[in-house]
Design a protein around this motif. Structure first.
Motif: not given
Length: 67
Positions: A30-39
């Protein structure tokens, strides 16, 4: 899966924002979608499973980026 020194927002299957986490369960195949701010000021962070036997079988990598 656990990402060091970051949090990410898990996205629901319809793309809506879900909870903020640093660890998320990903079921087999399975996959999980995420929103990441790479800061983060550093540029290399571990992304891995917390089960050692799975790390040894390859469930460990790094997240690399330039800020």
């Amino acid at each position: 899966m656990h990402l060091h020194c970051h949090t990410f927002q898990v996205l629901t299957p319809d793309g809506c924002p879900g909870p903020r986490k640093d660890t998320v369960i990903v079921l087999p195949m399975k996959t999980v979608a995420v929103k990441l701010v790479a800061d983060s000021p550093a540029s290399v962070w571990m992304l891995h499973c917390h089960n050692t036997y799975l790390q040894e079988s390859g469930m460990m990598t790094s997240l690399n980026y330039v800020t």
